[in-house]
Design a protein around this motif. Sequence first.
Motif, mmCIF file in Angstrom:
data_model
loop_
_atom_site.group_PDB
_atom_site.id
_atom_site.type_symbol
_atom_site.label_atom_id
_atom_site.label_comp_id
_atom_site.label_asym_id
_atom_site.label_seq_id
_atom_site.Cartn_x
_atom_site.Cartn_y
_atom_site.Cartn_z
ATOM 1 N N GLY A 1 -13.119 8.105 -5.405
ATOM 2 C CA GLY A 1 -11.789 8.163 -4.798
ATOM 3 C C GLY A 1 -11.081 6.829 -4.843
ATOM 4 O O GLY A 1 -9.880 6.753 -5.138
ATOM 5 N N LEU A 2 -11.807 5.751 -4.548
ATOM 6 C CA LEU A 2 -11.198 4.418 -4.567
ATOM 7 C C LEU A 2 -10.761 4.032 -5.974
ATOM 8 O O LEU A 2 -9.635 3.562 -6.169
ATOM 9 N N ARG A 3 -11.661 4.219 -6.948
ATOM 10 C CA ARG A 3 -11.297 3.829 -8.313
ATOM 11 C C ARG A 3 -10.143 4.671 -8.851
ATOM 12 O O ARG A 3 -9.299 4.173 -9.619
ATOM 13 N N ALA A 4 -10.072 5.924 -8.465
ATOM 14 C CA ALA A 4 -8.943 6.756 -8.893
ATOM 15 C C ALA A 4 -7.636 6.239 -8.294
ATOM 16 O O ALA A 4 -6.612 6.157 -8.990
ATOM 17 N N ALA A 5 -7.678 5.882 -7.017
ATOM 18 C CA ALA A 5 -6.467 5.365 -6.368
ATOM 19 C C ALA A 5 -5.996 4.082 -7.040
ATOM 20 O O ALA A 5 -4.792 3.885 -7.281
#
Length: 464
Positions: free
Chosen positions: A25-29
């Motif tokens: 989720g963090l890397r996608a954001a």
Amino acid sequence: MSVDGSLDRLRREGHIVIVGASLAGLRAAETLRDEGFTGALTIVGDEPHEPYDRPPLSKQVLLGRVPADHTTLPRRREVDAQWRLGVAATGLDMAAKRVHLADGAAVEYDRLLITTGVRARPWPHELEADLDGVFVLRTSDDAAGLHHRLSAGPRRVLVIGAGFTGSEIASACRERGLDVTVAERGSAPLVGALGGVVGEVAATLQREAGVDLRCGIMVTGLEGDSAGRLRRAHLSDGSSVEVEVAVVCLGATRNTEWLASSGLGAGPRGIACDAGCRAFDVRGIVTDDVFVAGDVARSPHPLFGYQFLSLEHWGNAVEQAETAAHNMISSSTDRRPHVWTPSFWSAQFGMNIKSVGVPPMADEIIVTQGSLAERRFTAVYGYQGRVIAAVTFDQAKWLEFYQQQIERAAPFPPEFTTVDRRPEGMHPVPAGFPDPSLPSHGPTVTLSGHSPSDRRISFTPLSA
């Protein structure tokens, strides 16, 4: 850019929701912001913590070298987003484009990315699981609690399951000087992930390190005292072990229950998606506004016969999240496939174990460098006459070469002469994986889509 300008509006003022506030989720954001998305971004996570790194939990945290709350993932950049942490998603209305949350709120989206990952499979007997001293290890809180208990010096620790997590926990226990018993239903540690040949090497490592390793056995019950504290474990051979701590390492369950009535193609094996990370609905039709990435995703891979792979690998979570985020805000002609070659690593009993490809898919194995007896080797896995995977024990320098062999679909056994090949590596032998139709908690890769055992699955969608 779309002809009607809708993609440009999405990139400029749309609302993207990410459900799952961990690594993927963090890397996608971060990728969304890197690639110019300026609209609203909401990130939902069921844990109260900011995204943290999980691999250290079973290693450095249990050894007391890093506190559990010091594993927060580094940020590649500032992410302008609304974080909804400590609240789980409970439902998805695809028609209304709305995610329902446990606190009663609902979040509407233009595009949705699901990165809910997996959770530890608990001990199946609820009363026994509630005994003081029974643990699982998946979250930062799990690791903090287990580290605290290990620091108290229990007389013996029982590890139930000798996959990678169980083996790493056993290794940490021995390094701390704790007596540990490992109970594994398979023939050897790591047998579900790396097969019986390499599993026997892992068994030798554990026994030489002082682990009381018991294979081909199951824990049939956990017994507590009158105060509700764990005191004894009963095994399927009729024996029992006096223990104060038991760590249940029976694999992972994918977090898809909240999607049960959504109409999305989600189930115990994950959420099916295409190579562009777009989720399928229950009819097998690809959606264009719901994407999926990380451990919870199940996607086809051209290198491995287009089987649907569910990968619990750190690197896969990063690569797939970046691909999904890119595709969410790109036109169809600019989208790219997720074709990452699976790889992972583990450190246990002083050994650095690395893998590339999909070992559980193999039917044969050959030791191309080094020696099993010396526990320093490179083993190459074959499937239907081609190289499908490679595993190294303290020989990581060869891994990049074999990754190229996998990606070229090179013939198996390897046709070239290798340095340091010993007599035991002159001919392939059966890889020794357990029957895939039997429950296993060892693999970090789940294959589906072509297994004959799949024919016994009866699929009844709740809605369509």
